[in-house]
Design an enzyme around this catalytic site. Structure first.
Site, mmCIF file in Angstrom:
data_model
loop_
_atom_site.group_PDB
_atom_site.id
_atom_site.type_symbol
_atom_site.label_atom_id
_atom_site.label_comp_id
_atom_site.label_asym_id
_atom_site.label_seq_id
_atom_site.Cartn_x
_atom_site.Cartn_y
_atom_site.Cartn_z
ATOM 1 N N GLU A 171 0.823 -1.208 0.000
ATOM 2 C CA GLU A 171 0.000 0.000 0.000
ATOM 3 C C GLU A 171 0.856 1.257 0.000
ATOM 4 O OE1 GLU A 171 -4.188 -0.023 1.745
ATOM 5 O OE2 GLU A 171 -2.991 -0.993 3.302
ATOM 6 N N HIS A 172 1.884 1.262 -0.833
ATOM 7 C CA HIS A 172 2.721 2.449 -0.962
ATOM 8 C C HIS A 172 3.483 2.382 -2.281
ATOM 9 C CE1 HIS A 172 5.467 -0.441 1.199
ATOM 10 N NE2 HIS A 172 6.231 -0.090 0.176
ATOM 11 N N ALA A 173 4.095 3.491 -2.615
ATOM 12 C CA ALA A 173 5.006 3.567 -3.760
ATOM 13 C C ALA A 173 6.333 4.118 -3.248
ATOM 14 C CB ALA A 173 4.442 4.465 -4.852
#
Length: 321
Positions: free
Chosen positions: A232-234
C-alpha cells in the site's frame, strides 16, 4: 423546483445548501446545516443530519441515514439501507464532544445493507459488498465483502498471471523469453533460471541479470494472516523485485492509470516494480514467504503512502515523459 433543484412535495429539506440539478425524493429529511452538492440523487426515506457534507454526483438510495461526522465525496454510490454510525460506544441521552469522522472518498460504492463503523475511511473507487460489515479502513480501489469485511480483490485490476492449474494465463515466460512486459508502466515478469534433478530444485538469481538492479537491501515477509494486506505504498527512487519463496501471494501493481494483479506462486517467477509504482500484496497463503529485493537502503522519505498523493506525483511524472 428552485434553482434547478427538485424537492418532492413529501420531502422535508431544511438546508439551503443544495447544489444545482440535485433531486430530493419523497420522505427524505435533510437538516438545516447539511451541505449537498450538485447533480445528486437523494432517494426516498433518506435522513441527513447537520454535520454532513455530500459532494457532487452522489447517489444515496432509499433507507440510508447519514449521521453527524459523515463526509461523502464526489461520485459516490450508497446502496439501499446502508448503515453508517458515528459513536462506537453509544448511550441514550449521552453525546460525545465530537463525533467520529467517517469519509467515503471519491468514486467509491457501498452495497445494499452494508454497515460502516465510526471513523472509517473508504478509499477512492473502493467497493463495499452488499451486507458487508466494515470495521477498518478500506484502501483505494479495494473490493471488500463479509463480516468483518475483508479484501477479495481490487477494482479495475485485470489478472495478468494465474496460479498453476487456474483459468488465467500461465505465470512463467516462454523458455526463450526470460522477461515479459506487462500493461503497467515499467513492471516486468521474470522467469528465473531453474535447475532440477533427482536431488531437488535450485532457482538462480544473478544480480543485475536476473534482477535488473544492484541489490542493497533484502527482507522476508511471512506469517501474514490471510485477511491482512501489505505494501500500500510507492517509492520515489527505490525499485523492488518480488519472489515468493514458498506458498502464494497476490500482488497488485499500479502506475496511476493502469493496474494489474499477479499471482506469485513459485520461486521461479519474479515481479519487478520500478520506482513510482503503487504496490499491494494480499491473499497470503498460510505458508507464504515473500522475498523482497530492494535497490536502496531504507529511507522513510522515499515512501508515498497516500494514494491521492501518488496519483498526483504519477501525473506529473507522466507529463514529464
Amino acid at each position: 423546483m428552485r434553482n434547478n433543484v427538485f424537492i418532492h412535495p413529501q420531502a422535508l429539506c431544511e438546508s439551503p445548501c443544495i447544489g444545482s440539478n440535485t433531486r430530493v425524493w419523497a420522505f427524505a429529511h435533510i437538516l438545516p446545516s447539511a451541505r449537498i452538492g450538485a447533480d445528486c440523487n437523494i432517494c426516498d426515506h433518506v435522513f441527513i443530519e447537520n454535520q454532513v457534507v455530500v459532494g457532487d454526483r452522489v447517489t444515496v438510495k432509499c433507507g440510508v441515514q447519514l449521521w453527524d461526522g459523515v463526509s461523502i465525496e464526489d461520485d459516490v454510490f450508497i446502496g439501499p439501507n446502508a448503515t453508517f454510525s458515528n459513536d462506537i460506544f453509544p448511550r441514550s441521552k449521552q453525546h460525545p464532544a465530537q463525533y467520529a469522522r467517517t469519509v467515503v472518498q471519491k468514486g467509491a460504492s457501498i452495497g445494499a445493507n452494508a454497515t460502516i463503523l465510526p471513523g472509517i475511511v473508504i478509499g477512492a473507487k473502493a467497493m463495499v459488498g452488499a451486507g458487508a460489515v466494515v470495521v477498518r479502513d478500506v484502501p483505494a480501489r479495494a473490493i471488500v465483502v463479509g463480516n468483518p469485511a475483508r479484501i477479495v480483490g481490487y477494482a479495475e485490476a485485470s489478472f495478468q498471471v494465474g496460479a498453476a492449474g487456474g483459468n488465467t494465463a500461465q505465470a512463467a515466460s516462454p523458455p526463450d523469453q526470460r522477461v515479459s512486459a506487462t500493461g503497467v508502466r515499467g513492471v516486468t515478469l521474470h522467469s528465473l533460471k531453474n535447475v532440477a534433478d533427482m536431488r531437488g530444485s535450485l532457482t538462480v538469481m544473478e544480480m543485475e541479470d536476473s534482477v535488473p538492479f544492484a541489490v542493497r537491501r533484502s527482507f522476508l515477509v511471512y506469517d501474514v494472516p490471510s485477511e491482512e494486506i501489505r505494501g500500500e505504498h510507492a517509492h520515489r527512487r527505490c525499485a523492488q523485485f518480488l519472489v515468493v519463496v514458498k506458498g502464494r501471494v497476490h500482488a497488485v501493481a499500479d502506475d496511476g492509470s493502469r493496474r494489474e494483479e499477479f499471482i506469485l506462486d513459485r520461486p521461479t517467477l519474479g515481479l519487478y516494480l520500478p520506482p513510482m509504482t503503487w504496490g499491494v500484496q494480499y491473499k497470503y497463503s498460510p505458508d507464504a514467504v515473500l522475498l523482497v529485493l530492494a535497490s536502496e537502503h531504507y529511507d522513510a522519505e522515499d515512501y508515498i503512502r497516500d494514494y491521492e498523493e501518488f496519483l498526483q506525483a504519477s501525473a506529473v511524472l507522466s507529463g514529464a515523459r
